[in-house]
Design a protein around this motif. Sequence first.
Motif, PDB file in Angstrom:
ATOM      1  N   SER A   9       0.852  -1.102  -0.055  1.00 53.69           N
ATOM      2  CA  SER A   9      -0.207  -0.046  -0.012  1.00 53.69           C
ATOM      3  C   SER A   9       0.995   1.343  -0.175  1.00 53.69           C
ATOM      4  O   SER A   9       0.569   2.346  -0.675  1.00 53.69           O
ATOM      5  N   LEU A  10       2.078   1.144   0.656  1.00 51.25           N
ATOM      6  CA  LEU A  10       2.890   2.426   0.686  1.00 51.25           C
ATOM      7  C   LEU A  10       3.570   2.629  -0.585  1.00 51.25           C
ATOM      8  O   LEU A  10       3.772   3.690  -0.929  1.00 51.25           O
ATOM      9  N   LEU A  11       3.819   1.586  -1.335  1.00 52.82           N
ATOM     10  CA  LEU A  11       4.532   1.743  -2.746  1.00 52.82           C
ATOM     11  C   LEU A  11       3.489   1.981  -3.784  1.00 52.82           C
ATOM     12  O   LEU A  11       3.816   2.869  -4.469  1.00 52.82           O
ATOM     13  N   LEU A  12       2.314   1.778  -3.690  1.00 47.97           N
ATOM     14  CA  LEU A  12       1.188   2.134  -4.376  1.00 47.97           C
ATOM     15  C   LEU A  12       0.318   3.418  -4.350  1.00 47.97           C
ATOM     16  O   LEU A  12      -0.331   3.845  -4.996  1.00 47.97           O
ATOM     17  N   GLN A  13       0.578   4.050  -2.871  1.00 49.22           N
ATOM     18  CA  GLN A  13      -0.216   5.168  -2.827  1.00 49.22           C
ATOM     19  C   GLN A  13      -0.093   6.383  -3.595  1.00 49.22           C
ATOM     20  O   GLN A  13      -0.911   7.223  -3.760  1.00 49.22           O
ATOM     21  N   THR A  14       1.155   6.609  -4.411  1.00 50.82           N
ATOM     22  CA  THR A  14       1.413   7.758  -5.142  1.00 50.82           C
ATOM     23  C   THR A  14       0.427   7.485  -6.307  1.00 50.82           C
ATOM     24  O   THR A  14       0.078   8.485  -6.835  1.00 50.82           O
ATOM     25  N   THR A  15       0.178   6.428  -6.743  1.00 52.25           N
ATOM     26  CA  THR A  15      -0.733   6.368  -7.947  1.00 52.25           C
ATOM     27  C   THR A  15      -2.119   6.162  -7.721  1.00 52.25           C
ATOM     28  O   THR A  15      -2.808   6.347  -8.500  1.00 52.25           O
TER      29      THR A  15
END
Length: 464
Positions: free
Chosen positions: A350-356
Amino acid sequence: LTFPLLSVTLLVSFGSSMLYGYNLAVVNSPAVHIKAFYNATWSRRYGHGLAPGPLTLLYSLTVSIFALGGLVGSLLVGVLVERYGRNGALSRSALLILLAGGFMGFSRELGSPEMLIIGRSITGLHSGICLSVVPLYLGEITPKNLRGFLGLMPSIFICLGVFFAQVLGLPELLGEDRFWPLFLSVVVVPASLQLLLLHCFPESPRYLLIERNDVCGATKALRRFLGTPDVQDVIEEMKEEQWSLSSMEMVSVWQLLQDRFVRWQTLSVVVVNAGMQLSGIDAIWFYTNTIFENAGIPVSQIPYTTVGTGAIEVVAGLIGCFTIEKLGRRPLIITGFCAMGICLAGITISLLLQTTLPWMRYVSVACVVGVIAGFCMGPAGIPFLMTAELFMQSHRPAAYIVGGSLNWLCNFTVGFVFPFLQMSAGAFCYLVFCGVCLLVALYVYLVIPETKNKTFMEISHIFA
């Protein structure tokens, strides 16, 4: 379940175990205020403020010194319970909290960060003693059919301690800058209550009979705890254990580690206690606000989100407490570690994908809640309960020293290293904890037997 048995369980859980949970989470909310205090004090003393690196290091020391104190406390457990008994050790340890509360409460008035750090280390010393002595005491006074239920009661109070720290840390209560010394020193209230009331309850019957050969005292204590004059069966069972240990002294830690007859029990205590801390739960508790901030939660909403996670962990602890006697120890601890592992992997994703994908911030919150709930359902209390169940009277204090020392050493390591690990590895740091959780679950599944409704002698025979 008698009134004295329930009363003493609630008293020691409230006056000792709850303080452990409270002190784990209490530094989370006032982190900004404590850092500002350190910076201001440094400026007054040396004419310049602290750089970000040294300030992070000093704050990490404040957080993790609690665990170093706990390590020292866990090493003292064997001496204290042998000299003063289980009840006596808990009574005397409450005095440490009164001392620590004074140091932390007056640290800002006297402009002394050193007093705050010393106070934190003394609270750790108290928790190191109580985290082992409370389950040891409850495990020895409780009938085997209630050992799981009452044995997990301290873990519920650990969760309650975390929850109270989160609630009191709200801006509307003690979360303001002027209140943080009071916020840290509130711990003196439960400790004072325990100090006043614990002497009303008897010592552990097993300690009195097996270690002090006081049959009369053990009989009186059993009658008080069990609420019946007919305790002869329990006395005979303890005498049988005493007879089997008659040629054996209380073993030291070194003797325990060398004893091949309890090798698997010792290894199990090592794996489960170390795994409990290396699971990353303390990183979640110590740095909840930082994790939520990195997940993109608005700063104004973070304290209330944190309180919500605290309420869920209390509910999870209650579920574990009321289901342990039905489900057993193994299913709860395996499920708990597996759930934690899955949720820790979820935090990374979730932390890796939160920017997109902005909605992933809510997945992060859900995964943090999942880690805490999984921990509170089983891993929070079962390792301490199992340490009491896996060993006979002669080996039990040494086993608690081994388990407690590893617990606190790993606690210190995680608390001190996590901010730097987070800076270097980013979101991937949670995968390390994920791997630990899954490996511990596999070990429990393959090695540790179910101990529900079995006497200490029967459990020893299973391992033999």
